[in-house]
Design an enzyme around this catalytic site. Structure first.
Site, PDB file in Angstrom:
ATOM      1  N   ASP A 163      -1.332-100.140 -26.671  1.00  0.00           N
ATOM      2  CA  ASP A 163      -0.115-100.756 -27.229  1.00  0.00           C
ATOM      3  C   ASP A 163      -0.348-102.238 -27.500  1.00  0.00           C
ATOM      4  OD1 ASP A 163       2.521 -98.792 -26.562  1.00  0.00           O
ATOM      5  OD2 ASP A 163       0.830 -98.505 -25.214  1.00  0.00           O
ATOM      6  N   THR A 213       4.091 -93.533 -26.408  1.00  0.00           N
ATOM      7  CA  THR A 213       3.168 -93.981 -25.357  1.00  0.00           C
ATOM      8  C   THR A 213       3.092 -92.995 -24.196  1.00  0.00           C
ATOM      9  OG1 THR A 213       3.544 -96.301 -25.912  1.00  0.00           O
ATOM     10  CG2 THR A 213       2.632 -95.840 -23.740  1.00  0.00           C
TER      11      THR A 213
END
Length: 316
Positions: free
Chosen positions: A50, A121
């Site tokens: 990320d 995620t």
């Protein structure tokens, strides 16, 4: 880069190249095994992928377009960005796109770009990489106009490569995929895989679906609408943020679909807006009657008891 192209097409074209590079970073982090997971909140994870993917995208766009506003999901930091993460190339197909007159001459101050460097995620950390997308949405004023959705792990068997990029500019065109209508006489609903609760389930039940498809990431869910695998995306919760929906909304609207809150109103994406989508997300594929879905989900199931309370808290 073709400087004669409009600002909007240059931003979207550069975003396509940046998301492709970010996708490679995401794959590299996974293959090297150093996810370095941080828990930002309940069911809200962040990984090294990320953080690195966001550095790549925001640094790249900032270098080329220093006068626009860019908002990313992850907190910014001053870490050095490797030179090979900085992308300035632009997709030539988009650069040559003819825009409607009202999109040709846009003031950079009216543009806000929303970046979700790794949508899905939770699934990424579980190895469910097919759920992962990279999202860059371009808003002009309040409206989501341009969107890029990159799938790092999409298997292109014809080309023998990993990854594909879908894009759309509302009112101008789209690319990277072939829109397909969902099957008639059925109702397939896609919704959250990891953030479900009684409100989300009640809204789905009210629609009497033939099939419920639970996947991670707003980008992935909207791709199901783009490709005719689902009729609607239903999420009666405040969990989504503007960086989750800006790009998917723009791409969906570019092919005639719809994304709104549960009052049927489009979200605002200007730089000063609140980040949470506190009135939930309802998206429908092209050809679906959006109002039918709105009218079949009673407000008392979720809005009066929960979402409106959250709206009040955010506004006060």
């Amino acid at each position: 880069m073709a400087q004669s192209a409009s600002l909007l097409t240059r931003i979207v074209a550069t975003s396509v190249s940046a998301t492709v590079r970010a996708g490679k970073i995401i794959r590299d982090v996974m293959s090297e095994g150093g996810l370095n997971i941080v828990e930002k909140g309940k069911n809200d994870l962040q990984t090294e992928a990320d953080r690195c993917a966001q550095k790549c995208i925001i640094t790249s766009l900032s270098r080329v377009f220093p006068n626009i506003t860019i908002i990313g999901e992850e907190e910014s930091n001053n870490c050095e960005v490797p030179s090979d993460w900085i992308v300035t190339e632009a997709d030539p197909e988009i650069l040559n796109l003819k825009l409607p007159a009202h999109l040709e001459d846009i003031d950079p101050k009216d543009i806000c770009v929303w970046v979700d460097p790794l949508d899905g995620t939770s699934e990424y950390t579980q190895g469910l990489v097919e759920h992962v997308t990279v999202l860059v949405g371009v808003a002009i004023g309040e409206r989501a106009i341009g969107g890029v959705i990159h799938q790092p792990y999409y298997k292109d068997n014809e080309k023998g490569i990993l990854g594909r990029t879908l894009w759309g500019i509302d009112g101008a065109g789209y690319g990277g995929f072939s829109p397909t209508s969902p099957p008639d006489g059925k109702r397939f609903i896609t919704t959250t895989r990891s953030h479900s609760d009684s409100k989300v389930q009640a809204a789905i039940n009210a629609l009497s679906p033939d099939k419920v498809i639970r996947v991670g990431g707003a980008g992935h869910k909207v791709i199901l609408l783009l490709e005719g695998k689902a009729h609607a995306y239903v999420f009666a919760s405040k969990g989504c943020k503007k960086w989750d929906t800006c790009a998917p909304e723009a791409v969906l609207h570019a092919i005639g679909g719809t994304l709104t809150d549960f009052h049927g109103e489009r979200y605002a994406y200007h730089a000063e807006t609140m980040h949470p989508n506190v009135r939930g997300v309802l998206a429908t594929a092209p050809g679906q009657v959006h109002q039918w879905y709105l009218s079949h989900i009673p407000e008392e199931m979720y809005i009066k008891n929960s979402l409106l309370q959250d709206i009040f808290k955010f506004q006060h």
